[in-house]
Design a protein around this motif. Structure first.
Motif, PDB file in Angstrom:
ATOM      1  N   ILE A  12       0.852  -1.196   0.000  1.00 53.29           N
ATOM      2  CA  ILE A  12       0.000   0.000   0.000  1.00 53.29           C
ATOM      3  C   ILE A  12       0.883   1.239   0.000  1.00 53.29           C
ATOM      4  CG2 ILE A  12      -1.773   1.296   1.244  1.00 53.29           C
ATOM      5  CD1 ILE A  12      -2.666  -1.340   2.520  1.00 53.29           C
ATOM      6  N   ASP A  13       0.558   2.163  -0.896  1.00 51.48           N
ATOM      7  CA  ASP A  13       1.205   3.474  -0.907  1.00 51.48           C
ATOM      8  C   ASP A  13       0.133   4.513  -1.214  1.00 51.48           C
ATOM      9  OD1 ASP A  13       3.578   5.246  -0.897  1.00 51.48           O
ATOM     10  OD2 ASP A  13       3.045   5.538  -3.006  1.00 51.48           O
ATOM     11  N   GLY A  14      -0.373   5.156  -0.175  1.00 49.60           N
ATOM     12  CA  GLY A  14      -1.501   6.064  -0.364  1.00 49.60           C
ATOM     13  C   GLY A  14      -2.711   5.293  -0.841  1.00 49.60           C
ATOM     14  N   ASN A  15      -3.266   5.683  -1.997  1.00 48.31           N
ATOM     15  CA  ASN A  15      -4.409   4.982  -2.568  1.00 48.31           C
ATOM     16  C   ASN A  15      -4.004   3.895  -3.559  1.00 48.31           C
ATOM     17  OD1 ASN A  15      -6.367   6.533  -1.184  1.00 48.31           O
ATOM     18  ND2 ASN A  15      -6.149   8.194  -2.678  1.00 48.31           N
ATOM     19  N   ASP A  16      -2.713   3.737  -3.794  1.00 49.77           N
ATOM     20  CA  ASP A  16      -2.219   2.728  -4.727  1.00 49.77           C
ATOM     21  C   ASP A  16      -1.952   1.410  -3.996  1.00 49.77           C
ATOM     22  OD1 ASP A  16      -2.290   4.745  -6.617  1.00 49.77           O
ATOM     23  OD2 ASP A  16      -0.135   5.166  -6.479  1.00 49.77           O
ATOM     24  N   LYS A  71      -0.199 -10.008  -9.059  1.00 48.84           N
ATOM     25  CA  LYS A  71      -1.582 -10.346  -9.402  1.00 48.84           C
ATOM     26  C   LYS A  71      -2.460  -9.123  -9.614  1.00 48.84           C
ATOM     27  CE  LYS A  71      -2.495 -13.910  -9.796  1.00 48.84           C
ATOM     28  NZ  LYS A  71      -2.249 -14.794 -10.967  1.00 48.84           N
ATOM     29  N   SER A  72      -2.109  -8.020  -8.984  1.00 45.78           N
ATOM     30  CA  SER A  72      -2.937  -6.818  -9.100  1.00 45.78           C
ATOM     31  C   SER A  72      -2.062  -5.587  -8.899  1.00 45.78           C
ATOM     32  CB  SER A  72      -4.056  -6.827  -8.045  1.00 45.78           C
ATOM     33  OG  SER A  72      -4.734  -5.583  -7.996  1.00 45.78           O
ATOM     34  N   LEU A  73      -2.344  -4.542  -9.668  1.00 52.48           N
ATOM     35  CA  LEU A  73      -1.668  -3.260  -9.479  1.00 52.48           C
ATOM     36  C   LEU A  73      -2.677  -2.159  -9.771  1.00 52.48           C
ATOM     37  CD1 LEU A  73       0.812  -1.533  -8.935  1.00 52.48           C
ATOM     38  CD2 LEU A  73       1.474  -1.825 -11.338  1.00 52.48           C
ATOM     39  N   ILE A  74      -3.080  -1.484  -8.714  1.00 50.95           N
ATOM     40  CA  ILE A  74      -4.045  -0.375  -8.835  1.00 50.95           C
ATOM     41  C   ILE A  74      -3.302   0.929  -8.597  1.00 50.95           C
ATOM     42  CG2 ILE A  74      -6.131   0.674  -7.887  1.00 50.95           C
ATOM     43  CD1 ILE A  74      -7.093  -2.133  -7.144  1.00 50.95           C
ATOM     44  N   ILE A  75      -3.271   1.769  -9.607  1.00 50.02           N
ATOM     45  CA  ILE A  75      -2.612   3.072  -9.527  1.00 50.02           C
ATOM     46  C   ILE A  75      -3.619   4.140  -9.946  1.00 50.02           C
ATOM     47  CG2 ILE A  75      -0.762   4.531 -10.439  1.00 50.02           C
ATOM     48  CD1 ILE A  75       0.907   2.050 -10.856  1.00 50.02           C
ATOM     49  N   GLY A  76      -3.777   5.137  -9.095  1.00 48.94           N
ATOM     50  CA  GLY A  76      -4.745   6.193  -9.404  1.00 48.94           C
ATOM     51  C   GLY A  76      -6.159   5.672  -9.518  1.00 48.94           C
ATOM     52  N   GLY A  77      -6.467   4.625  -8.760  1.00 47.68           N
ATOM     53  CA  GLY A  77      -7.813   4.066  -8.755  1.00 47.68           C
ATOM     54  C   GLY A  77      -8.109   3.120  -9.905  1.00 47.68           C
ATOM     55  N   SER A 124       5.743   2.990  -4.861  1.00 43.58           N
ATOM     56  CA  SER A 124       6.004   4.343  -4.364  1.00 43.58           C
ATOM     57  C   SER A 124       5.816   5.369  -5.477  1.00 43.58           C
ATOM     58  CB  SER A 124       7.434   4.445  -3.820  1.00 43.58           C
ATOM     59  OG  SER A 124       7.714   5.739  -3.348  1.00 43.58           O
ATOM     60  N   GLY A 125       5.156   6.475  -5.139  1.00 44.08           N
ATOM     61  CA  GLY A 125       5.032   7.595  -6.073  1.00 44.08           C
ATOM     62  C   GLY A 125       4.355   7.250  -7.375  1.00 44.08           C
ATOM     63  N   GLY A 126       3.367   6.378  -7.341  1.00 43.56           N
ATOM     64  CA  GLY A 126       2.644   6.018  -8.557  1.00 43.56           C
ATOM     65  C   GLY A 126       3.386   5.045  -9.447  1.00 43.56           C
ATOM     66  N   LYS A 144      21.988  -7.904 -11.346  1.00 42.67           N
ATOM     67  CA  LYS A 144      20.758  -7.183 -11.031  1.00 42.67           C
ATOM     68  C   LYS A 144      20.058  -6.702 -12.295  1.00 42.67           C
ATOM     69  CE  LYS A 144      22.439  -5.694  -6.501  1.00 42.67           C
ATOM     70  NZ  LYS A 144      21.499  -6.562  -5.747  1.00 42.67           N
ATOM     71  N   TYR A 145      18.716  -6.673 -12.209  1.00 41.86           N
ATOM     72  CA  TYR A 145      17.852  -6.246 -13.303  1.00 41.86           C
ATOM     73  C   TYR A 145      16.680  -5.477 -12.669  1.00 41.86           C
ATOM     74  CZ  TYR A 145      20.381 -10.209 -15.297  1.00 41.86           C
ATOM     75  OH  TYR A 145      21.361 -11.083 -15.673  1.00 41.86           O
ATOM     76  N   CYS A 146      15.959  -4.742 -13.492  1.00 45.71           N
ATOM     77  CA  CYS A 146      14.851  -3.947 -12.928  1.00 45.71           C
ATOM     78  C   CYS A 146      13.772  -3.728 -13.967  1.00 45.71           C
ATOM     79  CB  CYS A 146      15.383  -2.604 -12.424  1.00 45.71           C
ATOM     80  SG  CYS A 146      14.131  -1.551 -11.645  1.00 45.71           S
ATOM     81  N   ILE A 147      12.519  -3.787 -13.532  1.00 46.23           N
ATOM     82  CA  ILE A 147      11.361  -3.411 -14.343  1.00 46.23           C
ATOM     83  C   ILE A 147      10.523  -2.434 -13.525  1.00 46.23           C
ATOM     84  CG2 ILE A 147       9.211  -4.191 -15.397  1.00 46.23           C
ATOM     85  CD1 ILE A 147      10.574  -6.805 -16.071  1.00 46.23           C
ATOM     86  N   VAL A 148      10.064  -1.364 -14.163  1.00 49.58           N
ATOM     87  CA  VAL A 148       9.212  -0.365 -13.511  1.00 49.58           C
ATOM     88  C   VAL A 148       7.903  -0.259 -14.275  1.00 49.58           C
ATOM     89  CG1 VAL A 148       8.993   2.036 -12.774  1.00 49.58           C
ATOM     90  CG2 VAL A 148      11.241   0.928 -12.753  1.00 49.58           C
ATOM     91  N   LEU A 149       6.778  -0.323 -13.543  1.00 51.70           N
ATOM     92  CA  LEU A 149       5.455  -0.189 -14.119  1.00 51.70           C
ATOM     93  C   LEU A 149       4.793   1.063 -13.583  1.00 51.70           C
ATOM     94  CD1 LEU A 149       4.195  -3.885 -13.615  1.00 51.70           C
ATOM     95  CD2 LEU A 149       5.564  -2.958 -15.498  1.00 51.70           C
ATOM     96  N   GLU A 150       4.208   1.838 -14.498  1.00 54.15           N
ATOM     97  CA  GLU A 150       3.509   3.066 -14.090  1.00 54.15           C
ATOM     98  C   GLU A 150       2.459   3.426 -15.136  1.00 54.15           C
ATOM     99  OE1 GLU A 150       6.048   6.668 -14.446  1.00 54.15           O
ATOM    100  OE2 GLU A 150       7.529   5.271 -15.282  1.00 54.15           O
ATOM    101  N   THR A 151       1.500   4.250 -14.741  1.00 60.95           N
ATOM    102  CA  THR A 151       0.480   4.709 -15.683  1.00 60.95           C
ATOM    103  C   THR A 151       0.930   6.030 -16.312  1.00 60.95           C
ATOM    104  OG1 THR A 151      -0.720   5.819 -13.905  1.00 60.95           O
ATOM    105  CG2 THR A 151      -1.410   3.590 -14.470  1.00 60.95           C
ATOM    106  N   ILE A 152       0.329   6.330 -17.478  1.00 61.72           N
ATOM    107  CA  ILE A 152       0.608   7.603 -18.153  1.00 61.72           C
ATOM    108  C   ILE A 152      -0.696   8.264 -18.562  1.00 61.72           C
ATOM    109  CG2 ILE A 152       2.900   6.947 -18.998  1.00 61.72           C
ATOM    110  CD1 ILE A 152       1.647   6.170 -21.622  1.00 61.72           C
TER     111      ILE A 152
END
Length: 287
Positions: free
Chosen positions: A6-10, A22-28, A116-118, A279-287
């Motif tokens: 949980i990070d705020g509403n995300d 299994k689930s990623l809710i960002i900005g509702g 964190s941070g959307g 090490k490797y990294c993937i970042v998921l975010e909405t636009i």
């Protein structure tokens, strides 16, 4: 068992089996595919130590023949889960006698999820605990909900020129000399269901480190960024008109029809020396 970040509403939900998101809710808004078995019963499997298929399901490692299942065994095993904070969790899986039957190395893989941070940041660590060099493939397989993929396009970070190999559906190998022009000094790739009649669309030569799935109707979408991965698979099930698309950063892939059959010589294969942690990294975010 599932862990909820949980990070705020995300929020993000990760299952200990396969350390699968299994689930990623960002900005509702829920951005992940719901894993409906009618189309495909997964949402974001972790691919290790193999991606795709081997020639006749076999390969040579250190002079011996082994069989590794499609996409590897990590996705089918339960990881040890550790909650680090309200918005961060760690999932670990190590080699055992069963894994050594198909992959003869001592290893530990760790996935750390931070919301964190959307954004959801997924950090991957692969540690070689063997006394010899370890060769492996690694990849993500996140599936994003979209009612009709033809209403979307992919936009790459940079202009790309890519001639993708075509999958031979009988041999389950890439045709190294059978290729289709996908991008020609362009960032944009229009999606449609017939593109996937021969399975995955594979961008095996790209310089971009991000790709966005953008709605042509309203400009909304999802951005996938990565570090350490060298190619990109894009997939939805063939002939199903499924309401999702997968954007998959990879190191390694199905065998090509020109490959030697030696695991260490596979395209995109990764090498970790004894005691090394990569090490490797993937970042998921909405636009």
């Amino acid at each position: 068992m599932e862990i909820k970040l949980i990070d705020g509403n995300d929020t993000a939900v990760i299952k200990d089996k396969g350390a699968e998101l299994k689930s990623l809710i960002i900005g509702g808004k829920e951005i992940m595919w719901c894993a409906d078995e009618k189309y495909w019963g997964k949402s974001s499997p972790f691919l290790f130590p193999m991606i795709g298929n081997l020639r006749e399901g076999k390969t040579i490692i250190n002079g011996k023949e082994y069989s590794i299942t499609k996409h590897g065994f990590a996705r089918d095993n339960v990881f040890t889960a550790k909650v680090l904070s309200e918005n961060k969790a760690e999932f670990t899986f190590s080699s055992n006698e069963e894994t050594k039957k198909s992959f003869p190395f001592d290893f530990e893989v760790k996935l750390t999820y931070t919301l964190s941070g959307g954004k959801l940041v997924i950090d991957y660590t692969v540690e070689n605990k063997s006394e010899t060099d370890m060769y492996y493939c690694i990849g993500g397989h996140p599936a994003f909900a979209c009612e009709d993929i033809s209403d979307y396009k992919l936009v790459f970070e940079k202009n790309e020129t890519v001639n993708s190999p075509v999958m031979n559906l009988k041999t389950r190998m890439w045709g190294d000399n059978n290729r289709i022009s996908r991008l020609r000094d362009s960032r944009e790739f229009e999606l449609s269901y017939p593109l996937f009649d021969n399975d995955c669309v594979y961008f095996d030569t790209i310089s971009s480190e991000s790709c966005s799935l953008i709605s042509k109707k309203d400009g909304s979408g999802v951005k996938v960024s990565w570090k350490g991965f060298t190619s990109l698979g894009v997939w939805t099930p063939d002939h199903k008109n499924a309401p999702f698309i997968c954007i998959e950063p990879w190191c390694g892939c199905d065998d090509y029809d020109t490959d030697s059959g030696i695991f260490a010589e596979k395209r995109g294969i990764q090498r970790a020396s004894s005691g090394e942690a990569k090490k490797y990294c993937i970042v998921l975010e909405t636009i």
